[in-house]
Design an enzyme around this catalytic site. Structure first.
Site, PDB file in Angstrom:
ATOM      1  N   PRO A  58      34.089  48.638  40.422  1.00  0.00           N
ATOM      2  CA  PRO A  58      35.503  48.779  40.756  1.00  0.00           C
ATOM      3  C   PRO A  58      36.499  49.286  39.916  1.00  0.00           C
ATOM      4  CG  PRO A  58      34.808  46.583  40.385  1.00  0.00           C
ATOM      5  CD  PRO A  58      33.558  47.224  39.970  1.00  0.00           C
ATOM      6  N   ASP A 118      36.220  49.526  34.154  1.00  0.00           N
ATOM      7  CA  ASP A 118      35.665  48.698  34.994  1.00  0.00           C
ATOM      8  C   ASP A 118      36.615  47.273  35.092  1.00  0.00           C
ATOM      9  OD1 ASP A 118      33.956  46.883  36.456  1.00  0.00           O
ATOM     10  OD2 ASP A 118      32.122  47.506  35.478  1.00  0.00           O
ATOM     11  N   HIS A 119      37.197  47.187  36.367  1.00  0.00           N
ATOM     12  CA  HIS A 119      38.204  45.827  36.519  1.00  0.00           C
ATOM     13  C   HIS A 119      37.432  44.659  36.448  1.00  0.00           C
ATOM     14  CE1 HIS A 119      41.842  44.084  37.276  1.00  0.00           C
ATOM     15  NE2 HIS A 119      42.469  45.253  37.727  1.00  0.00           N
ATOM     16  N   ARG A 120      36.004  44.816  36.623  1.00  0.00           N
ATOM     17  CA  ARG A 120      35.518  43.477  36.483  1.00  0.00           C
ATOM     18  C   ARG A 120      35.426  42.816  34.913  1.00  0.00           C
ATOM     19  NH1 ARG A 120      29.910  45.093  38.699  1.00  0.00           N
ATOM     20  NH2 ARG A 120      30.180  46.982  37.386  1.00  0.00           N
ATOM     21  N   VAL A 121      35.440  43.708  33.954  1.00  0.00           N
ATOM     22  CA  VAL A 121      35.571  43.355  32.631  1.00  0.00           C
ATOM     23  C   VAL A 121      36.962  43.416  31.958  1.00  0.00           C
ATOM     24  CG1 VAL A 121      34.569  43.890  30.216  1.00  0.00           C
ATOM     25  CG2 VAL A 121      33.029  44.162  32.216  1.00  0.00           C
TER      26      VAL A 121
END
Ligand code: CAO
Length: 538
Positions: free
Chosen positions: A335, A510-513
């Protein structure tokens, strides 16, 4: 005269007492060499057992659920010809030799795993060839999948395949023999790492698996008009993955070589079903499960382009095929969001030009904007360690080293050489090393080891143009910096417009991080460093 042949479970590695998952044959069937007999499923792999004889199935000695090991007799086949069993001849490797008549004799050529960098004991996840195939130099033999990369191993020889010396799940390293090819003189491209005179081991009794058959879907019946168990081509790991997600592989469009279903194809299917662009299997009024409707994922459009005008068909380069798979996976699975920033590099560019003039006299390496960018990025990575990290399940792995990859445009496609330990190198050293690596990549001489281990990537299109773009994160990294051409723009200084050289930055993360606030802080800091490079020394 007919004879009865026992067809047994071949060498299946260290597996024993493996349950039979599917049965593909029954008494009375006509069967050929390589036809699938059954699927075995251990807790680590799914394997299809191909037949090693041709004839009529007289007895079936197993049923789904039975546990089998190497040597277990599966079926008895009545064969008409003694030659109908598959015994690929093992021939010693030799150099092509001239016959008395002067004609070039065929020779057995050993094809081995080439230099694959630091990787060892890499599992074979797919095999694209079988005994009897005619193969050309560079045709893919098999796919290897380490925890970091999927690699396709190309053939270094041309000819007819006499023996396939690996099977799915085997772990291979550089020099491991893969094929025995009967070729002609001059058909070997590059000497395989294994010594040419090395004896070729007798082919393993296990033939390479025939194209896989779909296992019955765990939750859904096949859609109307599509037979259950229709042929699909997917590696055991993909089939296990699909089963885990409850995906019927016969519904998934394949984008891999030879219509092989890739992991990203499964993900794209699941994403499509979740987002409603593909209709998944749905419960029918009768309580059964039926196929989808008008929104089913369509196969890739097949158009007869020649109907509309002249065409020319060229195969994708190997680099494009491999990078295409990585890019698709990263595009689908990460994402990612791209954040833009403008950096005022007026002073930095003047400094670079001045240094290059001074340097010209001394004949030193040319300082490139890329080298300054690498240096500034390292400083920003040190300040924001989340950018120098990788996701590993529920953990974030922070790296204490600073290896910077940079995208290089080559005649064969995009490659990403890596400048190792960039934090310990001067801008001059970074310029020299990145220049050498880019040249090697363009000449097709980049070594796998030079393209591994990156923490962060820079993709500079500055020499070409453009304003902004959205680079794709190079997994398992968590961010990539895109750079376009710097242009002079009027910038308001509070009293008047000043001409400033502006470098457009495009940071994809990476929007998760990395959330938007952190990404913007990184961009702002990087722009500050580039605007006043003295800050890098602080
Ligand atoms: N703004 C303005 N000019 C720039 C610039 C920028 N951001 N970056 C480079 N230039 C100039 C250089 O100064 C050079 O000019 P001179 O010859 O007058 O000095 C010229 O453009 C050519 O530079 P270059 O791109 O060859 O050299 P580099 O060291 O800056 O870049 C490399 C090296 C390997 C990054 C580059 O050659 C390359 O391959 N870029 C393409 C990367 C790519 O394809 N990315 C897309 C990936 S996603 O599809």
């Amino acid at each position: 005269m007919s004879q009865i042949i026992d067809v047994k479970v071949p060498d299946i590695g260290d597996f024993t007492d493996v349950p039979v998952l599917d049965q593909f044959v029954k008494i009375g069937d006509s069967i050929k060499v390589d036809d699938p007999i059954c699927t075995l499923e251990s807790d680590k792999a799914t394997m299809e057992v191909p037949c090693s004889a041709t004839g009529l199935v007289k007895e079936v000695l197993f049923k789904p659920g039975d546990k089998v090991s190497e040597g277990t007799v599966l079926i008895r086949v009545e064969s008409q010809a003694a030659a109908s069993t598959k015994t690929p001849p093992a021939q010693p490797a030799s150099s092509p030799t001239e016959t008395a008549s002067g004609a070039v004799a065929s020779a057995a050529i050993a094809v081995a795993v080439p230099d694959i960098g630091d990787f060892t004991d890499v599992p074979v996840i797919d095999i694209f060839v079988k005994v009897g195939d005619v193969i050309k130099v560079d045709d893919p033999i098999c796919a290897l999948e380490s925890d970091k990369a999927t690699m396709e191993v190309p053939s270094t020889a041309a000819g007819t395949i006499m023996a396939v010396l690996v099977k799915l799940g085997d772990k291979v390293s550089q020099g491991h023999l893969l094929l025995q090819v009967e070729g002609k003189a001059g058909t070997v491209a590059v000497a395989a790492p294994a010594p040419a005179a090395a004896p070729i081991p007798a082919p393993s009794p296990s033939a390479p698996p025939a194209p896989v058959k779909a296992s019955p879907p765990p939750v859904a019946a096949a859609e109307p008009g599509r037979a259950l168990g229709a042929l699909v081509h997917a590696s055991p790991s993909i089939r296990a993955y699909a089963r885990e997600l409850g995906v019927d592989l016969t519904r998934v469009s394949a984008t891999g070589p030879k219509k092989r279903i890739l992991r990203e194809d499964v993900i794209a299917y699941v994403k499509g079903v979740m987002s409603g662009t593909i209709s998944g299997p749905t419960a029918s009024a009768s309580g059964g499960v039926t196929g989808g409707g008008v929104l089913d994922l369509l196969p890739w459009p097949k158009v007869d382009f020649a109907k509309f005008g002249e065409i020319e068909v060229k195969p994708l380069s190997r680099i494009k095929k491999i990078s295409g798979q990585n890019l698709s996976r990263n595009w689908v699975m990460i994402p990612a969001v791209t954040y833009h920033e403008d950096a005022d590099i007026t002073d930095l560019e003047a400094f670079r030009v001045q240094l290059n003039k001074e340097n010209e006299k001394g004949g030193g390496a040319k300082l490139t904007m890329l080298a300054f960018l690498i240096k500034a990025c390292v400083k920003a990575l040190q300040k924001f360690p989340e950018f120098n990290a990788s996701l590993d399940g529920d953990n974030l792995v922070f790296k204490k080293y600073f290896n910077i990859g940079f995208a290089a445009d080559t005649p064969n496609g995009l490659v990403v050489p890596v400048v190792k330990n960039a934090d310990r190198k001067s801008v001059f050293e970074l310029a020299q090393e990145s220049g050498e690596l880019a040249k090697q990549a363009r000449d097709g001489k980049a070594k796998p080891a030079d393209m591994q281990g990156a923490c962060f990537t820079i993709s500079s299109l500055g020499g070409i143009g453009g304003t902004y773009f959205s680079p794709i994160v190079n997994a398992p990294e968590v961010a990539i910096l895109g750079v376009n051409k710097s242009v002079t723009k009027p910038v308001w200084d509070g009293k008047q417009f000043q001409p400033k050289l502006i470098l457009p930055l495009s940071l994809t993360a990476d929007h998760r991080v990395i959330d938007g606030a952190l990404a913007t802080r990184f961009n702002v800091y990087l722009a500050q460093l580039l605007a006043d490079f003295r800050r890098v020394a602080l």
